[in-house]
Design a protein around this motif. Structure first.
Motif, short mmCIF file in Angstrom:
data_model
loop_
_atom_site.label_atom_id
_atom_site.label_comp_id
_atom_site.label_asym_id
_atom_site.label_seq_id
_atom_site.Cartn_x
_atom_site.Cartn_y
_atom_site.Cartn_z
N GLY A 45 12.59 -0.28 37.36
CA GLY A 45 13.54 0.82 37.43
C GLY A 45 14.40 0.93 36.20
N ARG A 46 13.99 0.40 35.11
CA ARG A 46 14.75 0.45 33.86
C ARG A 46 14.04 1.38 32.86
N LEU A 47 14.82 1.89 31.92
CA LEU A 47 14.28 2.77 30.89
C LEU A 47 13.28 2.01 30.04
N MET A 48 12.13 2.62 29.80
CA MET A 48 11.10 1.97 28.97
C MET A 48 11.42 2.21 27.50
N ASP A 49 12.35 1.39 26.98
CA ASP A 49 12.81 1.55 25.60
C ASP A 49 12.24 0.50 24.66
N VAL A 50 11.18 -0.20 25.10
CA VAL A 50 10.49 -1.18 24.27
C VAL A 50 9.03 -0.76 24.15
N PHE A 51 8.45 -0.94 22.96
CA PHE A 51 7.05 -0.58 22.75
C PHE A 51 6.26 -1.85 22.47
N CYS A 52 5.22 -2.08 23.27
CA CYS A 52 4.34 -3.24 23.10
C CYS A 52 3.20 -2.83 22.18
N THR A 112 0.91 -4.75 21.11
CA THR A 112 -0.33 -5.42 21.52
C THR A 112 -1.12 -4.55 22.50
N ASP A 113 -0.38 -4.02 23.51
CA ASP A 113 -1.03 -3.18 24.52
C ASP A 113 -0.89 -1.68 24.23
N GLN A 114 -0.15 -1.37 23.17
CA GLN A 114 0.04 0.04 22.76
C GLN A 114 0.57 0.89 23.91
N LYS A 115 1.73 0.44 24.48
CA LYS A 115 2.34 1.19 25.57
C LYS A 115 3.83 0.93 25.61
N CYS A 116 4.56 1.87 26.23
CA CYS A 116 6.00 1.71 26.39
C CYS A 116 6.28 0.87 27.64
N VAL A 117 7.21 -0.07 27.52
CA VAL A 117 7.61 -0.93 28.64
C VAL A 117 9.13 -1.07 28.62
N CYS A 118 9.67 -1.60 29.74
CA CYS A 118 11.10 -1.85 29.78
C CYS A 118 11.38 -3.25 29.20
N LEU A 119 12.65 -3.58 29.09
CA LEU A 119 13.02 -4.86 28.48
C LEU A 119 12.54 -6.04 29.33
N LEU A 120 12.63 -5.90 30.66
CA LEU A 120 12.20 -6.99 31.53
C LEU A 120 10.69 -7.19 31.44
N LEU A 162 22.95 9.74 24.59
CA LEU A 162 22.65 10.94 25.37
C LEU A 162 21.55 11.75 24.68
N THR A 163 20.74 12.41 25.48
CA THR A 163 19.69 13.31 24.95
C THR A 163 19.73 14.60 25.75
N GLU A 164 18.98 15.57 25.31
CA GLU A 164 18.85 16.79 26.11
C GLU A 164 18.25 16.44 27.45
N ALA A 165 18.59 17.25 28.44
CA ALA A 165 18.12 16.97 29.79
C ALA A 165 16.60 16.81 29.80
N THR A 166 16.14 15.67 30.33
CA THR A 166 14.72 15.38 30.33
C THR A 166 14.34 14.68 31.63
N ASP A 167 13.06 14.66 31.92
CA ASP A 167 12.56 14.01 33.13
C ASP A 167 12.55 12.50 32.90
N LEU A 168 13.58 11.82 33.37
CA LEU A 168 13.71 10.38 33.14
C LEU A 168 12.77 9.57 34.01
N GLN A 169 12.26 10.19 35.07
CA GLN A 169 11.36 9.45 35.96
C GLN A 169 10.10 9.01 35.22
N SER A 170 9.58 9.89 34.33
CA SER A 170 8.38 9.54 33.56
C SER A 170 8.68 8.52 32.48
N LYS A 171 9.97 8.29 32.20
CA LYS A 171 10.36 7.34 31.16
C LYS A 171 10.95 6.06 31.76
N THR A 172 10.88 5.91 33.07
CA THR A 172 11.45 4.76 33.76
C THR A 172 10.34 3.84 34.25
N CYS A 173 10.55 2.56 34.12
CA CYS A 173 9.58 1.56 34.57
C CYS A 173 9.51 1.58 36.10
#
Length: 360
Positions: free
Chosen positions: A139-146, A148-156, A124-135
Motif C-alpha cells: 500500500g505504499r507509493l512505488m517510488d523505487v525502480f528495480c 534488475t527486474d525492470q519494474k517499479c516497486v515500493c521501498l519495502l 505534489l503532482t497534478e491529480a492522477t490515479d494513485l491506485q495504479s502507482k501504489t504497491c
C-alpha cells in the motif's frame, strides 16, 4: 466521443433515407434516425424500429440525439476524473495528488493538507490515479525502480522482495532515462536535419538535371540544325562539282571526237586516192605513180583514247567512295554519341563530318 463520431459518416447516416442525419433523434431501443423519417414512417405503419424491428405499443418519446451524445461525453469525462479521497458526502474532482500521503485532494482539502504539513516537504503532482502507482502488497507509493527486474516497486519491496537487486529511486531512473531519451531525440533531430539537407541537395540536383537537360536539348537542336544545313550545302557543292567535272570531261571528249572525225575524213580521202592504183592493170603506170608516203601514212600514231572511258568513271567512283565513307563516319559518330549519352560518359562534341568534306 461526439466530436469523433462526427467524422464517422456511417454512424451519422439514417437507415431510412440512407443520408446524413437531419435533426437526428434516438428511439427507446437505442437506434437513431432523422426526425422527419421516423415520424413519417410511424404515421404510415406500425410503430417499430426499422433496424431491430422492435415494436412499441404506444408512440415512444424521441430523444434529441445531439443532446444525448453530449450527456454521454460528460459522463465519460466524469468517469475518467480523479476524485478527492477526503470528500465523503459527494464526488468532488481532485486538483492535485500527494505522493507522500498517496491521496488526491480537491481545492478545499488541499488547503487543509498544506496547512497540516506546511513544515514537511510533501511532493505534489497534478491529480492522477494513485491506485495504479501504489504497491498492492504494501500500500505504499512505488517510488523505487528495480533495474534488475525492470519494474517499479515500493521501498519495502526494495528492502525485502528485491533485496540485493540493483535499485534506484524512480526520480533517478526517470532522470537517467529522460537523459537517454533526450540524447535519442537529439540524434533523431540531427538525422532529420541531415535528411532535410540531403533532400535540399536532391532538390538542387533535380533542378540542375532539369536545367542541364533543357540546355542539352537546345544545344542538340542547334548542332543538328547546323548539321542539316551543312549537309544541304555539301549536297549542293557535290552536285556542282560533279556537274563541273562532267562538263570538263564532255568538253574534252567533244574535242577528241572532232579530231577523230577529221582523221577519218583524211583517211577516207587517202583511201580514195589509192583505189585507182588497186584497179589498174598497167604495171609500169602502177610502179611509176606508186605513192611513196603510203606506208608512212599508215604508220602514223593514232590518238590514245584508252583513258577516255576510264578517267570519268574513276572520278565518279571516287565521289561515291568518299560519300560512302562520309556516311559511315556520320553513323559512327551518331552511334558513339548515343552510347555516351546513355552511359552518362564524357561530354561528346557532336560536330558535322560534312564540314570537312574534301573531294580529290
Amino acid at each position: 466521443m461526439a466530436a469523433a463520431a462526427l467524422h464517422d459518416r456511417e454512424s451519422l447516416s439514417c437507415s431510412v433515407c440512407l443520408d446524413v442525419f437531419r435533426n437526428p433523434v434516438t428511439i427507446p431501443c437505442g437506434h437513431s434516425f432523422c426526425k422527419d423519417c421516423i415520424t413519417c414512417l410511424w404515421d404510415k405503419d406500425v410503430r417499430r424500429c426499422p433496424q431491430c424491428k422492435q415494436s412499441f405499443p404506444n408512440k415512444p418519446a424521441l430523444t434529441d440525439w445531439l443532446q444525448m451524445k453530449e450527456e454521454e461525453d460528460e459522463e465519460d469525462a466524469e468517469a475518467h476524473e480523479v476524485s478527492c479521497d477526503s470528500c465523503t458526502s459527494r464526488r468532488t474532482r481532485a486538483v492535485q495528488s500527494c505522493l507522500t500521503c498517496v491521496s488526491s485532494f480537491c481545492r478545499a482539502h488541499l488547503e487543509k493538507h498544506n496547512e497540516l504539513f506546511r513544515w514537511r516537504k510533501h511532493p505534489l503532482t497534478e491529480a492522477t490515479d494513485l491506485q495504479s502507482k501504489t504497491c498492492s502488497l504494501h500500500g505504499r507509493l512505488m517510488d523505487v525502480f528495480c533495474r534488475t527486474d525492470q519494474k517499479c516497486v515500493c521501498l519495502l519491496c526494495a528492502l525485502h522482495e528485491h533485496k540485493n537487486h540493483h535499485s534506484v529511486s524512480a526520480s533517478e531512473e526517470r532522470a537517467d532515462r529522460q537523459r537517454k531519451l533526450m540524447e535519442t531525440r537529439e540524434k533523431f533531430l540531427q538525422n532529420v536535419r541531415d535528411r532535410e539537407k540531403d533532400f535540399q541537395e536532391l532538390k538542387q540536383a533535380e533542378e540542375s538535371v532539369t536545367c542541364s537537360a533543357q540546355t542539352a536539348v537546345s544545344e542538340s537542336e542547334r548542332i543538328f540544325s547546323e548539321v542539316l544545313c551543312s549537309v544541304q550545302k555539301t549536297s549542293v557543292c557535290v552536285t556542282e562539282l560533279i556537274a563541273e567535272r562532267q562538263r570538263e570531261e564532255l568538253s574534252h571528249i567533244e574535242g577528241l571526237q572532232e579530231k577523230v572525225q577529221q582523221k577519218i575524213s583524211d583517211l577516207r580521202l587517202k583511201m580514195s586516192e589509192l583505189d585507182p592504183f588497186l584497179t589498174t592493170e598497167d604495171h609500169i603506170h602502177f610502179l611509176q605513180n606508186y605513192p611513196s608516203d603510203c606506208e608512212e601514212s599508215t604508220s602514223e600514231e593514232s590518238e590514245d583514247l584508252s583513258n577516255i572511258s576510264e578517267n570519268p568513271k574513276a572520278f565518279f567512283c571516287n565521289v561515291e567512295l568518299l560519300l560512302s565513307k562520309l556516311q559511315e563516319r556520320l553513323m559512327h559518330v551518331t552511334k558513339e554519341t548515343a552510347i555516351k549519352i546513355k552511359s552518362g560518359g564524357e561530354k561528346t562534341s557532336v560536330s558535322s563530318p560534312f564540314l570537312c568534306l574534301s573531294l580529290g
